[in-house]
Scaffold this active site. Structure first.
Site, PDB file in Angstrom:
ATOM      1  CB  CYS A 337      84.922 124.148  61.366  1.00  6.90           C
ATOM      2  SG  CYS A 337      83.379 124.437  62.205  1.00  6.90           S
ATOM      3  NE  ARG A 366      77.663 121.587  69.247  1.00  5.35           N
ATOM      4  CZ  ARG A 366      77.140 121.163  68.113  1.00  5.35           C
ATOM      5  NH1 ARG A 366      75.863 120.810  68.059  1.00  5.35           N
ATOM      6  NH2 ARG A 366      77.872 121.085  67.014  1.00  5.35           N
ATOM      7  CD  GLN A 384      80.914 117.281  64.657  1.00  7.63           C
ATOM      8  OE1 GLN A 384      81.830 118.069  64.779  1.00  7.63           O
ATOM      9  NE2 GLN A 384      79.708 117.640  64.244  1.00  7.63           N
ATOM     10  CG  ASP A 386      84.306 117.880  61.731  1.00  5.42           C
ATOM     11  OD1 ASP A 386      83.578 117.933  60.733  1.00  5.42           O
ATOM     12  OD2 ASP A 386      84.202 118.647  62.700  1.00  5.42           O
ATOM     13  CG  HIS A 388      86.727 121.514  58.260  1.00  6.35           C
ATOM     14  ND1 HIS A 388      87.029 120.887  59.442  1.00  6.35           N
ATOM     15  CD2 HIS A 388      85.431 121.906  58.364  1.00  6.35           C
ATOM     16  CE1 HIS A 388      85.972 120.915  60.242  1.00  6.35           C
ATOM     17  NE2 HIS A 388      84.984 121.522  59.608  1.00  6.35           N
ATOM     18  CE  LYS A 471      72.292 121.293  57.695  1.00  4.22           C
ATOM     19  NZ  LYS A 471      72.374 120.714  59.034  1.00  4.22           N
TER      20      LYS A 471
END
Length: 638
Positions: A337, A366, A384, A386, A388, A471
């Protein structure tokens, strides 16, 4: 008298000091027998602890996650009591509940526990459980807490106490065992009827590889022996479906110590499955106006300081990458993000072009502890799906609903059963979150209002929000009845503020956009691990890498099989020819292990008829079909 408000809005009056279990008894004796713990004004609470002020109350039984966790937390204390009785020199670290029971990290000195000790531990736990000892909560000063564990010579508990503030420390005692604990706990040990010690593992104290390695004892308990038997049967079924085992047999993915722990390598067949999932979502996104972007695998440390990820994920991230330039540091990206915020802010934006929808299949990193890694479900590098969405405040609800519909379409396509969890902040731990209360109120209201307009079962959980916004988490149920969290949608007023993102409104003035984060699959790796276990490797036919295998009964028929393969390709049916110099029986067995859905046997009779003999995985023979007949049959399977 105090007023107690129940989840349905009903209000009753009770004497001050009345406990949740007494309140349950005022409703029915059956409810009182089943109550394990409670939530009072949003705080976890012992069922036997008195309530002294007007409060909201939610009662929890074994059927609730809160009740189950308290049951297993109490069982961890019972395990510790049994271990101390059997091995008096044992020292104790931590003993939390987990999704599959509980564990306790212990130091038994010179005593080495083995599986041979399991039965003895179980028997002692049952003996103690049958005493029906109550769990007694006591507030303790820091001085007295230190004194108790100093006399007990337990350095692990003393280290834990050192990090606690005076006035916040509580002990719980049952039988002859006292532990440092916040609780809550079940009323008494007698509820614990079935016990199984599952395994042993090494665990570094406080997850620090430089500290002493303790012994982690895993166990599980149930209120009924029948439930334990059912659970153990479920575990046997889960072993057969283990995605690590099936992934190797089906040649989907691998790990290499030379590449590094927790970094999966996708083999050709696994890559095909992933790409088909991505292509499906990509096609759906294009219909909705998403624009795909690509961002680097690293970013400047300053990027993540701005976003807040460095403060929240710093300990779980890989260490900064230093360059030859003095003071310059980069991080492997923990999230996509911040990069997308920079793309949005690359040029001035007008309200006329909102919403802006940026999508990416982006890999993030991670640093999970080595003991936490587990196949594809817990890795150090994962992709991901992902996206946005940057929109106006007025557009939030509509965009949220569009994303919700997209996510349910993805889950329906796979065939998952699912519910949704509205994950909100915990008002008791404000330090966990960034942003103003005003922004949080707006974001939480947007999610709550949007979910009221769709036909989906929802639950609400406090404390499960992301650090930057609330969320909606999608909880799926697999073929074994296990629940997993997969896709997520998040409403975020905070990152646009931290990155000073703007658009020019109809009033010709700058305004702050709202950001919606979404990932229907969540992590491609985690999604694949669940999909493999849910289907036992028998993927939906549209996802399967090899939909059939052509097996010649004699190697001399291999050229004719290659010709049949080309004919099938014209019908968009994919597969391969198994022309190994093996017996027909071995080829069938090997390809069934690889979960090939359709085995097509080819001999002289089939060649003469331009046909194949069809054998369906797990169902047996269907007889001979011409290529055209097989193609028609194949369409019915999609």
């Amino acid at each position: 008298m105090i007023k107690i408000t129940f989840p349905d809005g009903n209000v009753r009056e009770y004497e001050a000091g009345t406990s949740p279990i007494d309140i349950a008894r005022s409703i029915s004796e059956g409810l009182a027998r089943n109550v394990l713990t409670a939530t009072v004004n949003g705080e976890k609470w012992d069922a036997t602890r008195g309530i002294t002020t007007d409060s909201t109350l939610q009662l929890h039984t074994w059927k609730d996650d809160e009740g189950k966790y308290a049951f297993w937390h109490s069982s961890a204390h019972l395990l510790a009591e049994a271990l101390e009785a059997l091995y008096p020199d044992t020292k104790f670290g931590i003993g939390p509940p987990i999704d599959t029971g509980f564990y306790y990290d212990i130091d038994t000195g010179d005593k080495v526990l083995t599986q041979d000790d399991f039965k003895k531990i179980e028997d002692k736990m049952l003996e103690l459980a049958q005493q029906k000892n109550t769990f007694e909560r006591t507030d303790v000063s820091k001085t007295d807490a230190i004194k108790y564990f100093t006399e007990k010579d337990d350095e692990y508990k003393l280290e834990l106490i050192d990090g606690l503030e005076d006035g916040t420390i509580t002990f719980y005692k049952q039988g002859n065992f006292t532990d440092l604990c916040r609780g809550p706990h079940i009323p008494h040990t007698g509820t614990i009827k079935a016990i199984k010690v599952m395994s042993l593992a090494g665990a570094y104290w406080r997850g620090d590889e430089t500290r002493k390695q303790m012994t982690r004892v895993y166990a599980v308990t149930f209120p009924k022996q029948k439930e334990l038997k059912e659970y153990l049967h479920l575990l046997e079924e889960a072993k057969k479906r283990d995605h690590r085992k099936l992934g190797q047999e089906m040649e989907l993915f691998m790990f290499s110590e030379k590449v590094g722990s927790g970094l999966p390598l996708w083999l050709p067949k696994g890559t095909q499955v992933r790409e088909r999932l991505q292509n499906f979502l990509q096609a759906e996104q294009e219909k909705l106006g998403y624009q795909m972007v690509i961002t680097p695998h690293i970013g400047s440390k300053d990027l993540y300081v701005t976003s807040g990820h460095y403060a929240k994920y710093g300990e779980d991230s890989f260490q900064p990458i230093k360059t030859p330039k003095e003071g310059e540091e980069f991080l492997l990206k923990p999230m996509n993000c911040p990069h997308h915020c920079e793309i949005y802010g690359n040029r001035p934006r007008s309200y006329k072009e909102l919403p802006v929808k940026l999508g990416e299949f982006g890999t993030v990193y991670r640093y999970e502890q080595s003991g936490e890694l587990h196949g594809l479900s817990r890795v150090r590098g994962f992709t991901q799906d992902d996206a946005h969405i940057f929109c106006t405040t007025e557009q939030v609800k509509g965009e949220f609903l569009e994303v919700l519909n997209l996510t349910t379409k993805v889950l329906d396509k796979i065939g998952f059963e699912y519910t949704a969890q509205i994950s909100l902040r915990d008002p008791n731990t404000p330090d966990k979150y960034i942003g103003s209360d005003e922004n949080w109120d707006a974001a939480e209201s947007a999610i709550i209002e949007a979910t009221k307009e769709v036909d989906i079962e929802t639950t609400t959980k406090l404390g499960e929000a992301a650090f930057y916004g609330p969320k909606l988490d999608f909880m799926i149920k697999d073929a074994l009845g296990r629940r997993w969290q997969l896709g997520t949608i998040q409403v975020d007023y905070n990152l646009p503020e931290r990155f000073e993102l703007e658009y020019i409104g109809a009033d010709n003035k700058p305004h702050r956009p709202v950001m919606i984060h979404r990932a229907p699959f969540g992590s491609m790796e985690r999604f694949m691990s669940i999909l493999i276990e849910h289907t036992a490797g028998k993927f939906p036919l549209w996802l399967t890498p090899d939909q059939y295998v052509l097996i010649p009964v004699d190697p001399k028929f291999a050229p004719q099989c290659e010709a049949l393969k080309l004919q099938l390709a014209k019908h968009d049916i994919r597969g391969f020819v198994d022309d190994r110099n093996e017996t027909i029986g071995k080829k069938i067995r090997d390809n069934e292990v690889k979960k090939i859905p359709l085995l097509l046997i080819v001999g002289e009779k089939e060649i003469e008829a331009n046909a194949v003999s069809v054998r369906v995985q797990g169902e047996g023979d269907l007889g001979m079909k011409t290529v055209e007949e097989f193609a028609t049959y194949f369409e019915t399977l999609l």
